[in-house]
Design an enzyme around this catalytic site. Structure first.
Site, PDB file in Angstrom:
ATOM      1  N   SER A   1      -4.745  -9.882 -12.710  1.00 29.97           N
ATOM      2  CA  SER A   1      -5.295  -8.726 -13.704  1.00 29.97           C
ATOM      3  C   SER A   1      -4.116  -7.984 -14.268  1.00 29.97           C
ATOM      4  CB  SER A   1      -6.127  -7.803 -13.040  1.00 29.97           C
ATOM      5  OG  SER A   1      -5.355  -7.544 -11.792  1.00 29.97           O
TER       6      SER A   1
ATOM      7  N   ASP B   1       1.774  -3.485  -9.419  1.00 28.37           N
ATOM      8  CA  ASP B   1       1.458  -4.828 -10.181  1.00 28.37           C
ATOM      9  C   ASP B   1       2.119  -4.734 -11.648  1.00 28.37           C
ATOM     10  OD1 ASP B   1       0.692  -5.207  -7.802  1.00 28.37           O
ATOM     11  OD2 ASP B   1      -1.513  -5.168  -8.291  1.00 28.37           O
TER      12      ASP B   1
ATOM     13  N   GLU C   1      -6.948  -0.453 -15.295  1.00 31.18           N
ATOM     14  CA  GLU C   1      -7.378  -1.044 -13.849  1.00 31.18           C
ATOM     15  C   GLU C   1      -8.251   0.074 -13.425  1.00 31.18           C
ATOM     16  OE1 GLU C   1      -5.812  -4.160 -12.816  1.00 31.18           O
ATOM     17  OE2 GLU C   1      -7.038  -4.246 -11.251  1.00 31.18           O
TER      18      GLU C   1
ATOM     19  N   SER D   1     -11.241 -16.006 -24.518  1.00 29.27           N
ATOM     20  CA  SER D   1     -10.478 -16.524 -23.448  1.00 29.27           C
ATOM     21  C   SER D   1     -10.695 -17.954 -22.949  1.00 29.27           C
ATOM     22  CB  SER D   1     -10.140 -15.727 -22.175  1.00 29.27           C
ATOM     23  OG  SER D   1     -10.054 -16.516 -21.485  1.00 29.27           O
TER      24      SER D   1
ATOM     25  N   ASP E   1       2.555   2.053  -2.773  1.00 27.80           N
ATOM     26  CA  ASP E   1       2.627   2.663  -4.218  1.00 27.80           C
ATOM     27  C   ASP E   1       1.961   3.826  -4.357  1.00 27.80           C
ATOM     28  OD1 ASP E   1       0.348   0.938  -4.333  1.00 27.80           O
ATOM     29  OD2 ASP E   1       0.656   0.009  -6.219  1.00 27.80           O
TER      30      ASP E   1
ATOM     31  N   GLY F   1      -7.555 -14.246  -8.214  1.00 31.68           N
ATOM     32  CA  GLY F   1      -8.184 -13.858  -6.680  1.00 31.68           C
ATOM     33  C   GLY F   1      -7.083 -14.211  -5.501  1.00 31.68           C
ATOM     34  N   ALA F   2      -5.812 -14.761  -5.885  1.00 32.27           N
ATOM     35  CA  ALA F   2      -4.957 -15.129  -4.837  1.00 32.27           C
ATOM     36  C   ALA F   2      -3.914 -13.688  -4.655  1.00 32.27           C
ATOM     37  CB  ALA F   2      -3.983 -16.141  -5.323  1.00 32.27           C
ATOM     38  N   GLY F   3      -4.100 -12.765  -5.084  1.00 33.51           N
ATOM     39  CA  GLY F   3      -3.312 -11.453  -4.729  1.00 33.51           C
ATOM     40  C   GLY F   3      -2.157 -11.579  -5.483  1.00 33.51           C
TER      41      GLY F   3
ATOM     42  N   HIS G   1       0.753  -1.236   0.146  1.00 35.85           N
ATOM     43  CA  HIS G   1      -0.031  -0.082   0.051  1.00 35.85           C
ATOM     44  C   HIS G   1       1.146   1.277  -0.063  1.00 35.85           C
ATOM     45  CE1 HIS G   1      -4.378  -1.707   0.344  1.00 35.85           C
ATOM     46  NE2 HIS G   1      -3.439  -2.578   0.663  1.00 35.85           N
TER      47      HIS G   1
HETATM   48  C1  GLA Z   1      -2.897  -4.348  -5.016  1.00 34.76           C
HETATM   49  C2  GLA Z   1      -2.659  -3.000  -6.105  1.00 34.76           C
HETATM   50  C3  GLA Z   1      -1.328  -2.449  -5.932  1.00 34.76           C
HETATM   51  C4  GLA Z   1      -0.892  -2.153  -4.462  1.00 34.76           C
HETATM   52  C5  GLA Z   1      -1.184  -3.481  -3.580  1.00 34.76           C
HETATM   53  C6  GLA Z   1      -0.827  -3.172  -2.218  1.00 34.76           C
HETATM   54  O1  GLA Z   1      -2.059  -5.409  -5.492  1.00 34.76           O
HETATM   55  O2  GLA Z   1      -3.190  -3.282  -7.341  1.00 34.76           O
HETATM   56  O3  GLA Z   1      -1.415  -1.246  -6.607  1.00 34.76           O
HETATM   57  O4  GLA Z   1      -1.648  -1.066  -3.960  1.00 34.76           O
HETATM   58  O5  GLA Z   1      -2.402  -3.795  -3.631  1.00 34.76           O
HETATM   59  O6  GLA Z   1       0.358  -2.897  -2.070  1.00 34.76           O
END
Ligand code: GLA
Length: 385
Positions: free
Chosen positions: A132, A176, A164, A69, A38, A126-128, A36
């Site tokens: 995307s 990302d 996004e 897809s 960025d 969805g796994a972080g 968080h």
């Molecule tokens: C998501 C967002 C990123 C960043 C992270 C937290 O992945 O896409 O831009 O803010 O959360 O670090």
């Protein structure tokens, strides 16, 4: 990788009845540290992983773009000249949003040729792990090449972020897409999110006998809604009350003053960002001077800060982190936006199965759904295959 490339080319032919012009791919990412930070114009240290999204592209002689897809039933179709964010729906908002965003960065959408796109991915959704951003970056490098735009990678990252933010509607930062576009084998991307200057930092996990384990809790998150936007708003409020352009401009030494000025919740949000920025700098220094065995304390402290100050962890993530730490991990933390998704643990290679067994056992004991655990390695960023 060659398997999925072949599959994508075959999938393209099945749907569109011709061979693609080429195949491009882009990786998901793990954030080693800097969460968080960025969108607060701070520092991040993600790396691209060996799970990729692959796009096959064919050129058309009209101004139409079609996307299909393996993970959607329908083929979406729209004229490039008609692309606006509000017309985009569902998953196709990611690739079509990139086409629209390239127009915002100078592509003449009335003049470039139309394209057919077919997309497959091995990045879990969805796994972080930025499934995307992997779609956005793969489509961005493909269209940049075919449309002969010649945009630098830093600009393509901003294109993906704009897609996004505006087409998907998630108020996310630049991390990302930057990781997906700038990643390099065995390196992390040390990015200054204010200047967008970046440096590659050698990780050396394998050389130190370490592996990076991802523990996907299966708790899904969605950054287009709720908590993510609320955290961003708290950070902006904190910066405004402290009279700075962004929390990047607040240092650890400023925290006593911040405590006096801010309400308790805003102060804790601010403290996370300020200390997390410092931890990124400390981690980069530790990697460069002492190697990866020296970074565990920063990973652990980052998790505590996200759990207690930023309040974006969930019980499953805490359990994964604590169990990994108790069973020999060098360090562990949740990764990504939070509210679900995955944790990472830096683990001695010989201790991987012990930690996996311990995590499975702990989740069962707590009545949580079984997590998926797998190792990832730092890999090259987006490109043509
Ligand atoms: C998501 C967002 C990123 C960043 C992270 C937290 O992945 O896409 O831009 O803010 O959360 O670090």
């Amino acid at each position: 990788m060659s398997d999925i490339r072949d599959e994508v080319a075959a999938g393209f032919e099945e749907i569109y009845g011709s061979s693609p012009l080429g195949v491009w791919s882009a990786p998901g990412r793990v954030n080693l540290i800097g969460e968080h930070t960025d969108y607060n114009q701070g520092f991040v240290l993600p790396f691209a992983i060996n799970r990729r999204t692959v796009v096959a592209l064919g050129a058309r002689d009209d101004g139409i773009v079609r996307v299909a897809s393996a993970f959607a039933d329908e083929v979406a179709e729209i004229a490039l000249a008609d692309l606006t964010p509000d017309r985009l729906r569902d998953w196709s908002a990611y690739p079509l949003g990139v086409a629209w965003a390239l127009g915002q960065f100078g592509a003449d959408l009335g003049a470039v040729p139309g394209v057919d796109l077919y997309i497959e991915s091995t990045v879990p959704v969805g796994a972080g792990l930025s499934s995307s951003a992997a779609i956005e970056s793969a489509v961005a490098v493909a269209l940049d090449e075919v449309w002969r735009l010649g945009l630098p990678r830093e600009t393509l990252a901003r294109v993906g972020q704009l897609a996004e933010n505006k087409a998907v509607g998630a108020p996310t930062g630049i991390m990302d897409q930057s990781a997906s576009l700038l990643g390099r084998h065995d390196h992390a991307v040390f990015l200054d999110c204010r200047s967008l200057e970046s440096e590659l930092v050698e990780l050396g996990f394998a050389a130190a006998g370490l592996e990076l384990l991802v523990i996907d809790t299966g708790v899904s998150h969605d950054h287009a809604t709720g908590g993510y936007a609320a955290r961003r708003a708290s950070c902006e409020k904190g910066a405004a009350l402290l009279g700075v352009p962004a929390l990047r401009d607040v240092t650890v030494d400023d925290l006593p003053r911040a405590r006096a000025v801010l309400d308790d919740e805003t102060f804790r949000r601010v403290r996370h960002i300020v200390t997390e920025n410092q931890r990124v700098l400390d981690t980069v220094r530790a990697l460069r001077t002492d190697g990866p065995l020296a970074i565990g304390e920063y990973l652990d402290a980052s998790h505590v800060s996200m759990r207690d100050d930023f309040e974006i962890s969930v019980p499953e993530l805490d359990l994964a982190v604590e169990t990994a730490q108790a069973n020999g991990a060098i360090g562990a933390r949740m990764t990504g936006g939070g509210f679900g998704g995955a944790a990472i643990a830096l683990v001695p290679s010989e201790g991987i199965s012990r930690i996996q067994v311990a995590i499975d056992g702990a989740f069962a004991e707590h009545g949580f759904g079984q997590p998926t655990t797998f190792t990832v390695t730092a890999s090259d960023g987006a490109g043509r295959d």
